[in-house]
Design a protein around this motif. Structure first.
Motif: not given
Length: 106
Positions: A1-28
């Motif tokens: 897996m690369p150390a970084e992704f280039s030329s992507v769009t990042v969705v600003v609102p986070a996906n937040i689950y389990f009262d904030g114990k799990v978070t993620s960001r979508t990269v397109r």
């Protein structure tokens, strides 16, 4: 897996689950594919999938119970596992667990 992704769009609102114990960001990506970059804090979790997923561990560790399996498996940095679509899987996280989730075509 690369150390970084280039030329992507990042969705600003986070996906937040389990009262904030799990978070993620979508990269397109320009080809229409998506990944999420996430962090799970210690706890026990169950997730459902709609599409098949490839989970790649970048830091930390977790025990995972995949669909149809009876034994938990431990995954750490550099490890990966596949989860089928329309399924549920469980994780037991004992330390912060950083991951990249790639949504696969069915």
């Amino acid at each position: 897996m690369p150390a970084e992704f280039s030329s992507v769009t990042v969705v600003v609102p986070a996906n937040i689950y389990f009262d904030g114990k799990v978070t993620s960001r979508t990269v397109r990506f320009s080809d229409g594919s998506e990944k999420t970059l996430g962090l799970m804090l210690p706890g026990d979790y169950e997730f459902g999938t709609s599409k098949p997923e490839l989970m790649e561990v970048t830091a930390g560790g977790a025990e995972v119970l995949l669909p149809g399996e009876s034994e938990w498996r431990t995954y750490g940095p550099g490890d990966s596992f596949n989860v089928p679509g329309d399924a549920k899987f469980q994780l037991r996280v004992s330390e912060p667990f950083d991951y990249v989730c790639t949504y696969l075509n069915e």
